[in-house]
Design a protein around this motif. Structure first.
Motif, PDB file in Angstrom:
ATOM      1  N   SER A 230       0.729  -1.286  -0.191  1.00 34.75           N
ATOM      2  CA  SER A 230      -0.067   0.021  -0.110  1.00 34.75           C
ATOM      3  C   SER A 230       0.757   1.370  -0.030  1.00 34.75           C
ATOM      4  CB  SER A 230      -1.044   0.149   1.310  1.00 34.75           C
ATOM      5  OG  SER A 230      -0.176   0.140   2.238  1.00 34.75           O
ATOM      6  N   TYR A 231       0.271   2.456  -0.366  1.00 37.10           N
ATOM      7  CA  TYR A 231       0.773   3.633  -0.448  1.00 37.10           C
ATOM      8  C   TYR A 231       0.922   4.123   0.926  1.00 37.10           C
ATOM      9  CZ  TYR A 231       1.510   8.636  -2.058  1.00 37.10           C
ATOM     10  OH  TYR A 231       1.985   9.763  -2.303  1.00 37.10           O
ATOM     11  N   PHE A 232      -0.078   3.947   1.720  1.00 36.76           N
ATOM     12  CA  PHE A 232       0.041   4.225   3.203  1.00 36.76           C
ATOM     13  C   PHE A 232       1.238   3.736   4.031  1.00 36.76           C
ATOM     14  CE2 PHE A 232      -0.886   4.130   7.689  1.00 36.76           C
ATOM     15  CZ  PHE A 232      -1.352   5.367   8.118  1.00 36.76           C
ATOM     16  N   PHE A 233       1.714   2.292   3.509  1.00 32.80           N
ATOM     17  CA  PHE A 233       2.935   1.927   4.126  1.00 32.80           C
ATOM     18  C   PHE A 233       4.117   2.401   3.685  1.00 32.80           C
ATOM     19  CE2 PHE A 233       6.247  -1.028   4.004  1.00 32.80           C
ATOM     20  CZ  PHE A 233       6.404  -1.950   5.083  1.00 32.80           C
ATOM     21  N   ASN A 234       4.276   2.696   2.553  1.00 33.14           N
ATOM     22  CA  ASN A 234       5.332   3.469   1.653  1.00 33.14           C
ATOM     23  C   ASN A 234       5.553   4.770   2.597  1.00 33.14           C
ATOM     24  OD1 ASN A 234       6.058   1.198   0.255  1.00 33.14           O
ATOM     25  ND2 ASN A 234       5.029   2.100  -1.504  1.00 33.14           N
ATOM     26  N   LEU A 235       4.304   5.461   2.721  1.00 33.40           N
ATOM     27  CA  LEU A 235       4.299   6.970   3.315  1.00 33.40           C
ATOM     28  C   LEU A 235       5.122   6.944   4.782  1.00 33.40           C
ATOM     29  CD1 LEU A 235       1.422   8.836   1.882  1.00 33.40           C
ATOM     30  CD2 LEU A 235       3.911   9.168   1.352  1.00 33.40           C
ATOM     31  N   SER A 236       4.455   5.915   5.401  1.00 37.02           N
ATOM     32  CA  SER A 236       4.662   5.729   7.030  1.00 37.02           C
ATOM     33  C   SER A 236       6.126   5.313   7.102  1.00 37.02           C
ATOM     34  CB  SER A 236       3.793   4.621   7.681  1.00 37.02           C
ATOM     35  OG  SER A 236       2.225   5.278   7.571  1.00 37.02           O
ATOM     36  N   GLU A 237       6.832   4.557   6.377  1.00 40.91           N
ATOM     37  CA  GLU A 237       8.084   3.829   6.501  1.00 40.91           C
ATOM     38  C   GLU A 237       8.873   4.852   6.274  1.00 40.91           C
ATOM     39  OE1 GLU A 237       9.147   0.238   7.112  1.00 40.91           O
ATOM     40  OE2 GLU A 237       7.580   1.071   8.291  1.00 40.91           O
ATOM     41  N   LYS A 238       8.726   5.715   5.254  1.00 42.75           N
ATOM     42  CA  LYS A 238       9.604   7.082   4.896  1.00 42.75           C
ATOM     43  C   LYS A 238       9.180   8.175   5.862  1.00 42.75           C
ATOM     44  CE  LYS A 238       9.564   5.701   0.087  1.00 42.75           C
ATOM     45  NZ  LYS A 238       9.103   6.134  -1.273  1.00 42.75           N
ATOM     46  N   GLY A 239       8.439   7.954   7.064  1.00 42.48           N
ATOM     47  CA  GLY A 239       8.282   9.082   7.933  1.00 42.48           C
ATOM     48  C   GLY A 239       7.448  10.249   7.089  1.00 42.48           C
ATOM     49  N   LYS A 240       6.802  10.134   6.347  1.00 45.94           N
ATOM     50  CA  LYS A 240       5.845  11.055   5.758  1.00 45.94           C
ATOM     51  C   LYS A 240       4.491  10.966   6.102  1.00 45.94           C
ATOM     52  CE  LYS A 240       8.800  11.511   1.522  1.00 45.94           C
ATOM     53  NZ  LYS A 240       8.842  11.560   0.254  1.00 45.94           N
ATOM     54  N   ARG A 241       4.134   9.844   6.975  1.00 45.44           N
ATOM     55  CA  ARG A 241       2.774  10.038   7.342  1.00 45.44           C
ATOM     56  C   ARG A 241       2.815   9.409   8.936  1.00 45.44           C
ATOM     57  NH1 ARG A 241      -1.886   8.672   3.688  1.00 45.44           N
ATOM     58  NH2 ARG A 241      -1.391  10.744   3.355  1.00 45.44           N
ATOM     59  N   LEU A 242       1.969   9.590   9.733  1.00 44.19           N
ATOM     60  CA  LEU A 242       2.122   9.282  11.087  1.00 44.19           C
ATOM     61  C   LEU A 242       3.312   9.972  11.758  1.00 44.19           C
ATOM     62  CD1 LEU A 242       0.788   5.685  10.954  1.00 44.19           C
ATOM     63  CD2 LEU A 242      -0.327   7.781  11.965  1.00 44.19           C
ATOM     64  N   ASN A 243       3.414  11.301  11.208  1.00 44.16           N
ATOM     65  CA  ASN A 243       4.867  12.068  11.556  1.00 44.16           C
ATOM     66  C   ASN A 243       4.570  13.048  12.463  1.00 44.16           C
ATOM     67  OD1 ASN A 243       3.826  13.342   9.644  1.00 44.16           O
ATOM     68  ND2 ASN A 243       5.850  13.653   8.183  1.00 44.16           N
ATOM     69  N   GLY A 244       3.430  13.418  13.092  1.00 42.30           N
ATOM     70  CA  GLY A 244       3.004  14.471  13.787  1.00 42.30           C
ATOM     71  C   GLY A 244       3.628  14.428  15.010  1.00 42.30           C
ATOM     72  N   ASN A 245       3.120  15.314  16.000  1.00 43.86           N
ATOM     73  CA  ASN A 245       3.753  15.567  17.571  1.00 43.86           C
ATOM     74  C   ASN A 245       3.981  14.169  18.189  1.00 43.86           C
ATOM     75  OD1 ASN A 245       3.647  18.214  17.090  1.00 43.86           O
ATOM     76  ND2 ASN A 245       1.681  18.584  17.725  1.00 43.86           N
ATOM     77  N   LYS A 246       4.962  13.932  18.937  1.00 42.03           N
ATOM     78  CA  LYS A 246       5.066  12.840  19.589  1.00 42.03           C
ATOM     79  C   LYS A 246       4.557  13.015  21.000  1.00 42.03           C
ATOM     80  CE  LYS A 246       9.309  10.763  17.394  1.00 42.03           C
ATOM     81  NZ  LYS A 246      10.696  10.333  17.485  1.00 42.03           N
ATOM     82  N   LEU A 247       4.154  12.222  21.951  1.00 44.07           N
ATOM     83  CA  LEU A 247       3.477  12.156  23.080  1.00 44.07           C
ATOM     84  C   LEU A 247       4.595  11.803  23.975  1.00 44.07           C
ATOM     85  CD1 LEU A 247       0.918  13.020  24.719  1.00 44.07           C
ATOM     86  CD2 LEU A 247       0.360  10.518  24.689  1.00 44.07           C
ATOM     87  N   LYS A 248       4.696  12.444  25.176  1.00 42.38           N
ATOM     88  CA  LYS A 248       5.537  12.401  26.306  1.00 42.38           C
ATOM     89  C   LYS A 248       4.748  11.485  27.226  1.00 42.38           C
ATOM     90  CE  LYS A 248       8.529  14.354  29.905  1.00 42.38           C
ATOM     91  NZ  LYS A 248       8.828  15.619  30.549  1.00 42.38           N
ATOM     92  N   LEU A 249       5.182  10.280  27.637  1.00 42.13           N
ATOM     93  CA  LEU A 249       4.715   9.382  28.487  1.00 42.13           C
ATOM     94  C   LEU A 249       5.203   9.447  30.039  1.00 42.13           C
ATOM     95  CD1 LEU A 249       4.240   6.099  26.228  1.00 42.13           C
ATOM     96  CD2 LEU A 249       2.597   7.876  26.697  1.00 42.13           C
ATOM     97  N   SER A 250       6.595   9.879  29.947  1.00 41.99           N
ATOM     98  CA  SER A 250       7.296  10.022  31.045  1.00 41.99           C
ATOM     99  C   SER A 250       8.631  10.346  30.774  1.00 41.99           C
ATOM    100  CB  SER A 250       7.318   8.555  31.807  1.00 41.99           C
ATOM    101  OG  SER A 250       8.318   7.811  31.347  1.00 41.99           O
TER     102      SER A 250
END
Length: 388
Positions: A230-250
Motif C-alpha cells: 500500500s501507498y500508506f505503508f510506503n509513506l509511513s515507512e519513509k516518515g511522511k505519514r504518522l509523523n506528527g507530534n510525539k507524546l511524552k509518556l514519562s
C-alpha cells in the motif's frame, strides 16, 4: 487499486433547502411522490419519505447532496436512459436507481423490475454513477489534512479506552465472488477459506469514517502482504505519514503517532498490534483489552459498510474484477458521505456486527524491536506503572 485519499475534516455539508439537482421538476416533492408511487403504490408524502429512506439507505437531504455531486459528469454524457414506457430518466431517477442497485444487493433484473426498466439500463446507469462518485467524491475519503483535525481524532480515540496518540484503526474484509469455472484466473482469487474473494483494507477514524482504503488484491493474500503493497505503508515507512507530534509518556519516554491493528499485521513503530500468547501478565492483558475495544471501531465500520451497501455484502456473481475495485471505492465514499452529512438514517439502521463471518484472525510474526519496546512502555503507561 492503491489507497484513495479524499475527505477534508469532518463537517456537515451545507446546501440550500430544496436544492434543485436537475430541472425544477426533478428537485420538487412531486418527483418524490412519483417515485414513491412507482415503488409502493399511492402513499402519503410522510410515509413516502420513510419508504424512501428504507429503500435507498439515505435521507432525502443526503440524496439531494449526492445528486448535486454527480450531476455534471452524469448529465454530460449524450446517452439517454428510459423506462419501459418510453419516459426519459431524470438525474434523480438515475441516482435513485444506482443507489438501489448498490444498497439492495438485488440482481440487475431485480432492480430493473423494481424501477420498470431493463437490466442493461440498470448496469449502465450504475456504472455511470460509480464513475461520477469516484470523480467528484474523493474529497470525502482523505487522510486528515490539518493538525487540528488529527488532534480531534486522537482525543476521540483516547476517550474510547485510553490509547493516547492513536490516529486510526486498520482492518480488512473479503468481498465474495462466484467466478466462472472457465475463468483462467480462478485459482488466484481462492482464499484460505476456499472462497473466491477480493480484499478491502481500510483505516478508520473514531467516527467510523474511512480515511484510507486499498482494494483489488486477491483474497488469498494475507493482511501483512496487502499492507506492504500500500501507498500508506510506503509513506509511513519513509516518515511522511504518522509523523506528527510525539507524546511524552514519562521523563525520557515518548511515543509517536500510530494506528492499531489485529495480530494479522506486523508490529511496527507506527502500527501497534496486541500481545500474543496465553497467561499474559496483568499489564499486557489490560493493554490487549483496551486495544481490542479500540479496534471495534473498524469492525463496526466494515459491518456498516456491508450492511448498507449490500451489493458487496453477499456473493457477487461473475463480477468484472477490473471494475469491482471502483464499485467498492464508490461504496466507501457513500459510507463517508452519510457520516459527513450527519444523516439520521445512519443512526437508525441496524447492524449485524459481522463483516467477515467465518474468517479467523491471522497471525503475523513480524515484529520491529523498537516497536516492541514502545508497546511495552505504552502498556506500562496505561496501567500506571511507568516510572515518572
Amino acid at each position: 487499486m492503491g489507497p484513495i485519499r479524499g475527505s477534508k475534516k469532518k463537517r456537515k455539508i451545507e446546501f440550500e433547502n430544496g436544492f434543485d439537482c436537475g430541472s425544477s421538476e426533478e428537485g420538487s416533492v412531486d418527483w418524490l411522490d412519483e417515485l414513491s408511487k412507482r415503488i409502493v403504490g399511492s402513499v402519503s408524502p410522510s410515509k413516502g419519505v420513510d419508504q424512501f429512506e428504507s429503500v435507498f439507505k439515505v435521507s432525502r437531504k443526503t440524496f439531494n447532496y449526492i445528486c448535486s455531486l454527480v450531476s455534471e459528469p452524469m448529465m454530460a454524457k449524450t446517452t439517454k436512459f428510459v423506462f419501459l414506457n418510453g419516459e426519459s430518466m431524470s438525474l434523480n431517477d438515475q441516482v435513485a436507481l444506482a443507489l438501489r442497485r448498490l444498497s439492495s444487493g438485488d440482481s440487475l433484473i431485480g432492480v430493473a423490475n423494481f424501477f420498470g426498466t431493463n437490466h442493461s439500463t440498470v448496469s449502465q446507469v450504475t456504472w455511470r454513477f460509480v464513475a461520477a462518485i469516484e470523480e467528484r467524491g474523493l474529497h470525502h475519503l482523505q487522510w486528515p489534512s490539518s493538525e487540528e483535525e488529527i488532534t480531534q481524532i486522537k482525543s476521540k480515540f483516547e476517550n474510547i479506552r485510553g490509547l493516547p496518540n492513536c490516529c486510526g484503526v486498520i482492518d480488512t474484509t473479503h468481498i465474495m465472488m462466484l467466478l466462472s469455472a472457465t475463468d483462467q484466473t480462478i485459482d488466484v482469487w481462492l482464499d484460505r477459506k476456499d472462497n473466491h474473494s477480493m480484499i478491502l483494507q481500510v483505516i478508520v477514524d473514531p467516527d467510523m469514517r474511512f480515511r484510507d482504503i486499498v482494494t483489488g488484491y486477491p483474497g488469498k493474500m494475507d493482511d501483512a502482504s496487502v499492507l506492504q503493497k500500500s501507498y500508506f505503508f510506503n509513506l509511513s515507512e519513509k516518515g511522511k505519514r504518522l509523523n506528527g507530534n510525539k507524546l511524552k509518556l514519562s521523563e525520557g519516554t515518548e511515543i509517536q503517532e500510530y494506528i492499531v491493528g489485529d495480530s494479522g499485521f506486523p508490529l511496527l513503530p507506527w502500527l501497534i498490534t496486541p500481545y500474543q500468547g496465553r497467561e499474559l501478565p496483568e499489564t499486557k492483558t489490560e493493554f490487549n483489552k483496551r486495544h481490542f475495544a479500540t479496534r471495534l471501531v473498524a469492525q463496526r465500520a466494515l459491518a456498516r459498510l456491508k450492511d448498507v451497501w449490500r451489493m458487496i455484502h453477499g456473493v457477487l456473481w461473475r463480477p468484472d474484477k477490473n471494475r469491482l475495485p471502483r464499485v467498492i471505492l464508490a461504496c466507501c465514499i457513500l459510507h463517508n458521505i452519510v457520516i459527513d452529512m450527519e444523516d439520521d438514517a445512519f443512526d437508525e439502521l441496524s447492524l449485524t456486527g459481522q463483516h467477515d463471518s467465518g474468517y479467523r484472525a491471522e497471525v503475523c510474526d513480524m515484529a520491529d524491536k523498537k516497536a516492541s519496546l514502545s508497546r511495552d512502555k505504552l502498556a506500562l503507561y496505561l496501567s500506571g506503572k511507568l516510572p515518572v
